[in-house]
Design an enzyme around this catalytic site. Sequence first.
Site, short mmCIF file in Angstrom:
data_model
loop_
_atom_site.label_atom_id
_atom_site.label_comp_id
_atom_site.label_asym_id
_atom_site.label_seq_id
_atom_site.Cartn_x
_atom_site.Cartn_y
_atom_site.Cartn_z
N ARG A 48 -2.70 -4.69 -10.88
CA ARG A 48 -3.17 -3.31 -10.78
C ARG A 48 -4.67 -3.26 -11.03
NH1 ARG A 48 0.71 -0.91 -14.41
NH2 ARG A 48 2.34 -1.10 -12.85
N HIS A 78 -2.43 -8.50 -4.51
CA HIS A 78 -1.42 -9.52 -4.80
C HIS A 78 -2.01 -10.92 -4.64
CE1 HIS A 78 1.42 -6.26 -4.63
NE2 HIS A 78 1.09 -6.00 -3.39
ZN ZN Z 1 1.36 -4.20 -2.36
#
Ligand code: ZN
Length: 318
Positions: free
Chosen positions: A193, A97
């Site tokens: 991702r 993130h």
């Molecule tokens: Zn996470």
Amino acid sequence: MKPIFLKPAFQEKIWGGNKLKTEFGLNTPSDKTGEAWVVSAHPNGLSHVAAPAEFAGLSLKDLYDQEPELFGPNHPEPFPLLVKILDATDDLSIQVHPNDDYARLHEGAGELGKTECWYVIAADEGATIVYGHHAETVEEFGDYIESGNLSNVFREIPVQAGDFFDVPAGTIHAIGAGITILETQQSSDTTYRVYDYDRRDDAGNLRDLHIEQSKDVTLFPHQDSAFTKQNATYEKNTLAHLMTNEYFSVYKVEADGAFETELADNYYLATVIEGAGSLTVDGERYPLDLADSFILPYGAGKVTFDGEMAMIMSSPNY
Ligand code: ZN
């Protein structure tokens, strides 16, 4: 002063299961429910007030906007925190993130970065997570990708119930199959991702990867957090401190009978992760069941917890 009890928003996921229903008694929509957003003012999954009656039906976002006195003098926008229970019946994708600056620049002004932390509620024998990686530099990470060797860069570690992981923005991570966690995080839904085990969704498609963003935001080399703790035991009947960062502090409470605690001037988010009991505040007693989630408004002062139960609590730091 009344606690605000919340109803969760659910998220169906390809890696989800039915434990949120079978183990926690939550009213999930399907047998692929991965997440219950138990305290959330994020537009992608709003929690709603169940009680008290005067606020029932309001989303947490509307409550935060319309009743600011419940949340004290600091009133950052958006509501800063998000608490989830996750049931990983299958492996989650390996992800990372962004921090606040990167999220605002690339995902829109209203989106925060995502620093998160996990309390492991349950883990199957042999269950593992991915936490960190072995690349010293972004160039070395790129070499792993180009050689088709990416799955070897990730650091896998075994976990068990009671483990706690601090996962700052920029930490590569994934929750493995057979793990249930309580996650406390910044209110953000931005995930990059890195690797998805070449899985296909119901329509036969690979899920998107975000390799460039992942290279931008990942910390090289990986650094372990001092707050991460495995095999820890906690003193009963205290607000045991798990971690503090610039966004939030997290505590664990293990009630064994009744105990009173005086809360600092803040508001608190709480979720029962084990057992049941009660909360007494302002002379009023409220029963607490497994998976109940509530906010203790600003200035609750002295509260009493009673019963045989464990809770994870958090409070914002800004
Ligand atoms: Zn996470």
